[in-house]
Design an enzyme around this catalytic site. Structure first.
Site, PDB file in Angstrom:
ATOM      1  N   THR A 181       0.827  -1.212   0.000  1.00 37.04           N
ATOM      2  CA  THR A 181       0.000   0.000   0.000  1.00 37.04           C
ATOM      3  C   THR A 181       0.859   1.259   0.000  1.00 37.04           C
ATOM      4  O   THR A 181       0.648   2.170  -0.801  1.00 37.04           O
ATOM      5  CB  THR A 181      -0.870   0.025   1.264  1.00 37.04           C
ATOM      6  N   PHE A 226      -8.258   5.009   3.655  1.00 43.27           N
ATOM      7  CA  PHE A 226      -7.860   4.114   4.750  1.00 43.27           C
ATOM      8  C   PHE A 226      -9.076   3.441   5.389  1.00 43.27           C
ATOM      9  O   PHE A 226      -8.959   2.834   6.443  1.00 43.27           O
ATOM     10  CB  PHE A 226      -7.106   4.908   5.832  1.00 43.27           C
ATOM     11  N   CYS A 242      -7.796   1.551   8.844  1.00 43.52           N
ATOM     12  CA  CYS A 242      -6.385   1.180   8.846  1.00 43.52           C
ATOM     13  C   CYS A 242      -5.696   1.738  10.097  1.00 43.52           C
ATOM     14  O   CYS A 242      -5.711   2.938  10.332  1.00 43.52           O
ATOM     15  CB  CYS A 242      -5.712   1.756   7.596  1.00 43.52           C
TER      16      CYS A 242
HETATM   17  C1  HEM Z   1      -0.675   4.404   2.160  1.00 39.63           C
HETATM   18  C2  HEM Z   1      -0.626   3.393   2.985  1.00 39.63           C
HETATM   19  C3  HEM Z   1      -1.811   2.559   3.426  1.00 39.63           C
HETATM   20  C4  HEM Z   1      -3.088   2.479   2.905  1.00 39.63           C
HETATM   21  C5  HEM Z   1      -3.669   3.244   1.718  1.00 39.63           C
HETATM   22  C6  HEM Z   1      -3.817   1.524   3.723  1.00 39.63           C
HETATM   23  C7  HEM Z   1      -5.153   1.187   3.528  1.00 39.63           C
HETATM   24  C8  HEM Z   1      -5.843   0.286   4.322  1.00 39.63           C
HETATM   25  C9  HEM Z   1      -7.232  -0.048   4.127  1.00 39.63           C
HETATM   26  C10 HEM Z   1      -8.134   0.531   3.056  1.00 39.63           C
HETATM   27  C11 HEM Z   1      -7.583  -0.952   5.077  1.00 39.63           C
HETATM   28  C12 HEM Z   1      -8.958  -1.586   5.277  1.00 39.63           C
HETATM   29  C13 HEM Z   1      -9.829  -0.666   6.085  1.00 39.63           C
HETATM   30  C14 HEM Z   1     -11.254  -1.103   6.211  1.00 39.63           C
HETATM   31  O1  HEM Z   1     -11.572  -2.298   6.148  1.00 39.63           O
HETATM   32  O2  HEM Z   1     -12.100  -0.205   6.417  1.00 39.63           O
HETATM   33  C15 HEM Z   1      -6.400  -1.209   5.869  1.00 39.63           C
HETATM   34  C16 HEM Z   1      -6.354  -2.086   6.941  1.00 39.63           C
HETATM   35  C17 HEM Z   1      -5.208  -2.353   7.648  1.00 39.63           C
HETATM   36  N1  HEM Z   1      -3.975  -1.733   7.510  1.00 39.63           N
HETATM   37 FE1  HEM Z   1      -3.511  -0.275   6.194  1.00 39.63          FE
HETATM   38  N2  HEM Z   1      -2.986   1.042   4.683  1.00 39.63           N
HETATM   39  C18 HEM Z   1      -1.753   1.644   4.557  1.00 39.63           C
HETATM   40  C19 HEM Z   1      -0.637   1.452   5.347  1.00 39.63           C
HETATM   41  C20 HEM Z   1      -0.563   0.569   6.406  1.00 39.63           C
HETATM   42  C21 HEM Z   1       0.613   0.354   7.213  1.00 39.63           C
HETATM   43  C22 HEM Z   1       1.940   1.084   7.050  1.00 39.63           C
HETATM   44  C23 HEM Z   1       0.294  -0.622   8.118  1.00 39.63           C
HETATM   45  C24 HEM Z   1       1.163  -1.254   9.192  1.00 39.63           C
HETATM   46  C25 HEM Z   1       2.398  -1.611   9.054  1.00 39.63           C
HETATM   47  C26 HEM Z   1      -1.091  -1.009   7.882  1.00 39.63           C
HETATM   48  C27 HEM Z   1      -1.777  -1.968   8.600  1.00 39.63           C
HETATM   49  C28 HEM Z   1      -3.100  -2.299   8.413  1.00 39.63           C
HETATM   50  C29 HEM Z   1      -3.798  -3.337   9.179  1.00 39.63           C
HETATM   51  C30 HEM Z   1      -3.198  -4.209  10.290  1.00 39.63           C
HETATM   52  C31 HEM Z   1      -5.120  -3.360   8.703  1.00 39.63           C
HETATM   53  C32 HEM Z   1      -6.262  -4.271   9.178  1.00 39.63           C
HETATM   54  C33 HEM Z   1      -7.109  -3.573  10.226  1.00 39.63           C
HETATM   55  C34 HEM Z   1      -8.293  -4.410  10.701  1.00 39.63           C
HETATM   56  O3  HEM Z   1      -8.776  -5.262   9.959  1.00 39.63           O
HETATM   57  O4  HEM Z   1      -8.727  -4.196  11.847  1.00 39.63           O
HETATM   58  N3  HEM Z   1      -1.569  -0.261   6.837  1.00 39.63           N
HETATM   59  N4  HEM Z   1      -5.360  -0.430   5.404  1.00 39.63           N
END
Ligand code: HEM
Length: 493
Positions: free
Chosen positions: A286, A423, A430
């Site tokens: 991402t 996000f 996220c």
């Molecule tokens: C530009 C960077 C990033 C984008 C665009 C992004 C986007 C997202 C999106 C769209 C989701 C799903 C949200 C939902 O279901 O409503 C998500 C979940 C998640 N993201 Fe990111 N993310 C980014 C960076 C990161 C980073 C750097 C980490 C950690 C190292 C991370 C860890 C997670 C985790 C653990 C989830 C799952 C949360 C859950 O299911 O409770 N993300 N992210």
């Protein structure tokens, strides 16, 4: 569950016509699901529509009002993740956090992520490792560049982001980095491949024929082996007293919490491994994709590139710095707008991570969502909707977020404004926003500070192709090759 999947409620959202067996699959074949098909379909059928992929009902929200219904009004009902055959194999039945079903296991791990692993304080405490990786990035660009030799910025940015995230998680590089990168990439592809077994959960034949579920199982085995190696290396390094002990990395935190034993779910090694895989998997692709698009958009828009570059150089000149440190980032306001505008146009996870409707939910934008349905939000389409963002919605214009920049100037991406949800929002938003932004801001500022940038062969900005590839993330179809000229000497590594 099978019965629920087949049952339809009395007032389902509208959707395209369906063939009895393959459902709406034929509408999606050959198109980017978020772009070509789903946005066009939603223009015809409305902001909340129902598709059928084989036996599986899929509800897609494509407007801010629909996003609000899914992620705020009915957030609890949609807070689980689908447990399709492929995802179950890939994630060992949601043992980590990102694909865990809504329940106590997820709640505890999520709390750990928000309070201990990915909160602003922890992200700040990991800044030295990140700064070292940014120096590595500019040193590599400098060493590979010469007047007539473009560099593959897609590859270098992917490597920088992975190294920065891996360093945050395990405190150092990992020995098998290339094998690991390859596996991560494959995992993203397997997760994106909607398999026969997912579309026909009740059919034993479909399960038997499904290559995706088999590939997911093999992938999981290989990832487990690699992760055990990573944890072993970490243990040996710590035992030998190597590395920077002041900076507690995320694996240290997990092992400490395991030892303290005060989490309400067992934090066994399988769970720790799964959480680490999630952090790598959710964080690297991402963040790298967004950073690659930011650089590409700047190349397409020379005035924005000049403005961002002038700002970075001015801030560092005033601070008397010869390289970018994180302390100077808050001053770089236009740089932040560049990333914000990139997130709007290139939501890296265009349909967010899929959610699952646990039981029939009534009154969602006036419709009933069937129990067992997969629920998607088209963040990509919402970010480009001219009805929300104006006639120039498809244009890259960071100034729209500036004070006085217009109606959308104050809109933010942290889950309160449903016009802008790269996000996600609500319980599943996220948790890695702070870490992702820190890695992107530092990387982009460093590249703009040290180098001047051109397209190879003196190509004009509008010649740069901006096509998207296919997958769960919206990455560039072709690699971004750029010509870099050193303007400010690069620090010695
Ligand atoms: C530009 C960077 C990033 C984008 C665009 C992004 C986007 C997202 C999106 C769209 C989701 C799903 C949200 C939902 O279901 O409503 C998500 C979940 C998640 N993201 Fe990111 N993310 C980014 C960076 C990161 C980073 C750097 C980490 C950690 C190292 C991370 C860890 C997670 C985790 C653990 C989830 C799952 C949360 C859950 O299911 O409770 N993300 N992210």
């Amino acid at each position: 569950a099978k019965l629920r999947r087949r049952n339809c409620c009395t007032n389902p959202p509208p959707g395209p016509w369906q063939l009895p067996v393959i459902g709406s699959l034929h509408h999606l074949v050959g198109a980017l699901p978020h772009r070509g098909a789903m946005r066009d379909l939603s223009r015809r059928h409305g902001p909340l529509m129902l598709l059928r992929l084989g036996e599986l009902p899929v509800v897609v929200g494509s407007s801010p009002a629909a996003a609000r219904e899914v992620m705020r009004t009915h957030d609890a009902a949609f807070a689980s993740r689908p447990r399709t055959a492929t995802l179950r194999e890939l994630t060992r039945d949601g043992l980590g956090v990102a694909f865990a079903p809504h329940g106590e296991h997820w709640r505890q791990l999520r709390k750990l992520c928000v309070s201990e692993l990915l909160g602003a304080r922890r992200v700040r405490s990991l800044r030295h490792g990140r700064e070292a990786e940014a120096v590595n990035l500019v040193a590599t660009v400098a060493s590979l560049s010469s007047p007539a030799k473009p560099v593959n910025m897609s590859a270098l940015l992917a490597r920088y982001v992975t190294d920065a995230i891996v360093r945050a998680v395990v405190g150092d590089r990992i020995r098998d980095r290339d094998a690991f990168l390859e596996k991560l990439d494959e995992g993203v592809k397997v997760a994106a491949g909607f398999s026969l077994a997912d579309a026909f959960p009740s059919s034993r034949l479909a399960r038997a024929l499904s290559g995706a579920a088999r590939r997911a199982r093999a992938h999981h085995r290989e990832m487990t082996r690699l992760m055990d190696g990573v944890i072993e290396e970490h243990t040996q390094r710590k035992a030998a007293g190597d590395g920077n002990d002041d900076e507690e990395d995320l694996l240290d935190v997990l092992l400490r919490v395991q030892k303290d034993g005060n989490l309400q779910v067992p934090l066994d090694m399988g769970t720790i491994r799964a959480v680490i895989i999630d952090l790598f998997g959710a964080g690297s692709e991402t963040t790298a994709t967004t950073l690659q698009w930011a650089m590409a958009e700047l190349m397409r828009h020379p005035a924005a590139l000049r403005r961002a570059q002038t700002e970075v150089r001015r801030v560092l000149a005033v601070a008397g710095e010869c390289r970018v440190s994180e302390e100077s980032l808050p001053e770089m306001r236009y740089l932040k707008l560049v990333l914000k505008e990139t997130l709007r146009l290139h939501a890296a996870v265009p349909l967010l991570l899929p959610r699952e409707c646990q039981e029939e939910t009534r009154g969602v934008l006036g419709f009933d969502v069937p129990g067992g349905a997969m629920v998607l939000v088209n963040a990509w389409a919402i970010g480009r909707d001219a009805g929300i963002w104006g006639e120039d919605a498809e244009e890259f214009r960071p100034e729209r977020f500036e004070d006085g920049g217009g109606a959308m100037a104050g809109v933010d991406f942290r889950g309160t404004d449903f016009e802008f949800v790269p996000f996600g929002a609500g319980r599943r938003i996220c948790p890695g926003v702070a870490l992702g932004l820190a890695v992107m801001e530092l990387g982009l500022a460093s590249l703009l500070f040290h180098f001047d940038w051109e397209l190879p062969g003196g190509a004009a900005p509008e010649e740069l192709d901006m096509d998207e590839g296919l997958g769960i993330t919206a990455r560039r179809k072709s690699d971004l090759w750029l010509q870099a000229t050193v303007r400010v000497p690069v620090p010695n590594v």
